[in-house]
Design a protein around this motif. Sequence first.
Motif, mmCIF file in Angstrom:
data_model
loop_
_atom_site.group_PDB
_atom_site.id
_atom_site.type_symbol
_atom_site.label_atom_id
_atom_site.label_comp_id
_atom_site.label_asym_id
_atom_site.label_seq_id
_atom_site.Cartn_x
_atom_site.Cartn_y
_atom_site.Cartn_z
ATOM 1 N N VAL A 1 163.122 63.857 -14.534
ATOM 2 C CA VAL A 1 162.117 64.801 -15.020
ATOM 3 C C VAL A 1 161.303 64.151 -16.127
ATOM 4 C CG1 VAL A 1 161.733 67.024 -16.163
ATOM 5 C CG2 VAL A 1 163.490 66.818 -14.394
ATOM 6 N N GLY A 2 161.975 63.473 -17.060
ATOM 7 C CA GLY A 2 161.273 62.806 -18.138
ATOM 8 C C GLY A 2 160.290 61.768 -17.628
ATOM 9 N N ARG A 3 160.704 60.980 -16.640
ATOM 10 C CA ARG A 3 159.801 59.954 -16.085
ATOM 11 C C ARG A 3 158.546 60.592 -15.485
ATOM 12 N NH1 ARG A 3 165.075 57.639 -14.193
ATOM 13 N NH2 ARG A 3 165.507 55.907 -15.618
ATOM 14 N N ALA A 4 158.727 61.701 -14.774
ATOM 15 C CA ALA A 4 157.578 62.374 -14.171
ATOM 16 C C ALA A 4 156.645 62.936 -15.237
ATOM 17 C CB ALA A 4 158.062 63.497 -13.244
ATOM 18 N N ARG A 5 157.209 63.416 -16.314
ATOM 19 C CA ARG A 5 156.399 63.986 -17.387
ATOM 20 C C ARG A 5 155.640 62.914 -18.172
ATOM 21 N NH1 ARG A 5 160.466 68.130 -20.614
ATOM 22 N NH2 ARG A 5 160.126 69.992 -19.330
ATOM 23 N N ALA A 6 156.193 61.713 -18.229
ATOM 24 C CA ALA A 6 155.680 60.679 -19.147
ATOM 25 C C ALA A 6 154.718 59.707 -18.482
ATOM 26 C CB ALA A 6 156.850 59.906 -19.752
ATOM 27 N N VAL A 7 154.294 59.995 -17.270
ATOM 28 C CA VAL A 7 153.374 59.079 -16.590
ATOM 29 C C VAL A 7 152.136 58.841 -17.451
ATOM 30 C CG1 VAL A 7 151.849 58.821 -14.590
ATOM 31 C CG2 VAL A 7 154.173 59.690 -14.284
ATOM 32 N N GLY A 8 151.797 57.564 -17.666
ATOM 33 C CA GLY A 8 150.640 57.214 -18.468
ATOM 34 C C GLY A 8 150.917 57.068 -19.951
ATOM 35 N N LEU A 9 152.153 57.352 -20.372
ATOM 36 C CA LEU A 9 152.529 57.226 -21.782
ATOM 37 C C LEU A 9 153.473 56.048 -21.980
ATOM 38 C CD1 LEU A 9 153.293 60.980 -22.591
ATOM 39 C CD2 LEU A 9 151.223 59.708 -23.211
ATOM 40 N N ASP A 10 153.540 55.542 -23.200
ATOM 41 C CA ASP A 10 154.463 54.448 -23.530
ATOM 42 C C ASP A 10 155.853 55.012 -23.827
ATOM 43 O OD1 ASP A 10 152.806 52.247 -23.193
ATOM 44 O OD2 ASP A 10 151.930 52.473 -25.185
ATOM 45 N N VAL A 11 156.416 55.686 -22.828
ATOM 46 C CA VAL A 11 157.751 56.259 -22.929
ATOM 47 C C VAL A 11 158.536 55.815 -21.704
ATOM 48 C CG1 VAL A 11 159.128 58.345 -23.181
ATOM 49 C CG2 VAL A 11 156.803 58.283 -24.111
ATOM 50 N N GLU A 12 159.706 55.243 -21.923
ATOM 51 C CA GLU A 12 160.587 54.848 -20.833
ATOM 52 C C GLU A 12 161.917 55.577 -20.984
ATOM 53 O OE1 GLU A 12 160.807 50.582 -20.925
ATOM 54 O OE2 GLU A 12 158.978 50.396 -19.722
ATOM 55 N N PHE A 13 162.683 55.604 -19.899
ATOM 56 C CA PHE A 13 163.946 56.333 -19.886
ATOM 57 C C PHE A 13 165.029 55.467 -19.262
ATOM 58 C CE2 PHE A 13 160.660 59.551 -20.079
ATOM 59 C CZ PHE A 13 161.141 60.394 -21.077
ATOM 60 N N LEU A 14 166.240 55.607 -19.804
ATOM 61 C CA LEU A 14 167.369 54.793 -19.366
ATOM 62 C C LEU A 14 168.642 55.622 -19.385
ATOM 63 C CD1 LEU A 14 168.545 51.894 -18.765
ATOM 64 C CD2 LEU A 14 168.908 51.719 -21.245
ATOM 65 N N GLN A 15 169.407 55.562 -18.313
ATOM 66 C CA GLN A 15 170.727 56.179 -18.324
ATOM 67 C C GLN A 15 171.669 55.256 -19.088
ATOM 68 O OE1 GLN A 15 172.971 56.516 -14.637
ATOM 69 N NE2 GLN A 15 173.749 58.532 -15.242
ATOM 70 N N ALA A 16 172.193 55.742 -20.212
ATOM 71 C CA ALA A 16 173.015 54.895 -21.073
ATOM 72 C C ALA A 16 173.915 55.755 -21.938
ATOM 73 C CB ALA A 16 172.138 54.018 -21.965
ATOM 74 N N ASP A 17 175.070 55.193 -22.278
ATOM 75 C CA ASP A 17 175.981 55.781 -23.253
ATOM 76 C C ASP A 17 175.622 55.169 -24.607
ATOM 77 O OD1 ASP A 17 178.049 56.570 -24.879
ATOM 78 O OD2 ASP A 17 179.659 55.795 -23.607
ATOM 79 N N ALA A 18 174.955 55.947 -25.452
ATOM 80 C CA ALA A 18 174.466 55.418 -26.727
ATOM 81 C C ALA A 18 175.594 55.024 -27.667
ATOM 82 C CB ALA A 18 173.555 56.443 -27.400
ATOM 83 N N GLN A 19 176.816 55.406 -27.342
ATOM 84 C CA GLN A 19 177.962 55.012 -28.174
ATOM 85 C C GLN A 19 178.259 53.524 -28.040
ATOM 86 O OE1 GLN A 19 181.203 57.856 -28.420
ATOM 87 N NE2 GLN A 19 182.688 56.249 -28.016
ATOM 88 N N VAL A 20 177.934 52.932 -26.886
ATOM 89 C CA VAL A 20 178.310 51.535 -26.640
ATOM 90 C C VAL A 20 177.156 50.666 -26.160
ATOM 91 C CG1 VAL A 20 180.731 52.089 -26.170
ATOM 92 C CG2 VAL A 20 179.078 52.084 -24.277
ATOM 93 N N HIS A 21 176.064 51.234 -25.730
ATOM 94 C CA HIS A 21 174.986 50.433 -25.150
ATOM 95 C C HIS A 21 174.372 49.502 -26.197
ATOM 96 C CE1 HIS A 21 171.833 49.541 -22.221
ATOM 97 N NE2 HIS A 21 170.982 49.566 -23.227
ATOM 98 N N ASP A 22 174.054 48.277 -25.773
ATOM 99 C CA ASP A 22 173.410 47.303 -26.649
ATOM 100 C C ASP A 22 171.899 47.507 -26.581
ATOM 101 O OD1 ASP A 22 172.495 45.189 -28.113
ATOM 102 O OD2 ASP A 22 173.403 43.630 -26.859
ATOM 103 N N PHE A 23 171.340 48.126 -27.620
ATOM 104 C CA PHE A 23 169.900 48.379 -27.680
ATOM 105 C C PHE A 23 169.136 47.219 -28.328
ATOM 106 C CE2 PHE A 23 171.735 52.713 -27.646
ATOM 107 C CZ PHE A 23 171.076 53.220 -26.537
ATOM 108 N N GLY A 24 169.859 46.196 -28.777
ATOM 109 C CA GLY A 24 169.222 45.091 -29.469
ATOM 110 C C GLY A 24 169.239 45.312 -30.967
ATOM 111 N N ALA A 25 169.559 44.281 -31.714
ATOM 112 C CA ALA A 25 169.659 44.410 -33.168
ATOM 113 C C ALA A 25 168.294 44.690 -33.780
ATOM 114 C CB ALA A 25 170.251 43.133 -33.763
ATOM 115 N N ALA A 26 168.257 45.644 -34.700
ATOM 116 C CA ALA A 26 167.055 45.956 -35.487
ATOM 117 C C ALA A 26 165.826 46.120 -34.598
ATOM 118 C CB ALA A 26 166.837 44.884 -36.545
ATOM 119 N N SER A 27 165.954 46.897 -33.532
ATOM 120 C CA SER A 27 164.878 47.026 -32.543
ATOM 121 C C SER A 27 164.001 48.257 -32.747
ATOM 122 C CB SER A 27 165.480 47.081 -31.132
ATOM 123 O OG SER A 27 166.161 45.890 -30.821
#
Length: 285
Positions: free
Chosen positions: A97-123
Amino acid sequence: MNDTMNDAMTLEIDPRNAGQLREWDGAHGLYWAEQADAYDAAYAHYQPALLAAAAVRPGERILDVGCGSGQVAIDLVRATPHSIALGVDLSSAQLEVGRARAVGLDVEFLQADAQVHDFGAASYDLVVSRTGTMFFSDQAMAFANLARCTKPGGRLTILVWRGVGENEWFREFFEAVRVGRDLSGPPPGTPGPFSQSDPAVVEPLLHGAGWTDVVFAPADEPIWFGADSDKATSFILGQLAWLLADLDEAKLREATDNLHAVMAAHESHVGVELSSAAWLITARR
């Protein structure tokens, strides 16, 4: 951005969050996706204060945790030139749903467990969440992981519920569907809607995870559940389907009637609203 199938194939999850994955990437998450507009309308009174507290500046990178169908990330990017956002959630249906809503915007979506996912240091400049951080199995680990991906001087802005006693909607709905059962909530310190309700617990947890300047601002707003009592009853019956599944026909009818009576008692010219109470928590990396 990877599509949902690729997300699922590469999903890293803390085993302790497996139950959350089953719930949110199953029937419960699908219902939230189907009712995305209704849920956004329910939280609409909180949205202005949350966006203001986020205080996004042009060009900043935003991480929206437990983003659901993406309204917070999308609203922030729409309001702030050259900002970009990543929304993460366990629910693949809501992410679609988020992807369909965000067409044309600088918004991306990812299925992830934020407790352990590596988002990159200081990103990221900002980590934001609307009622999405309360279900981590290990909150200290989760907030430390989020701190690692936040730039020095970056910010945390989250909306979480205050205690049960201050949230009329929760008390009245659960009392309505109790029908003689023990529906006591999860024990203190375990994942649940009120796991971050006590500043005396949450503030040292955030400090220990690497956050400073922690501030708890009370926010009290009505939650909107539907245009009338019939629509509101149907909406919440769908949300609480997991809690009603073991009831026989007579008990289910009793619970439905009780819930409808609650909705009717709170119906007005604006629809059905019940009071709620939250903390708007801000902190700095």
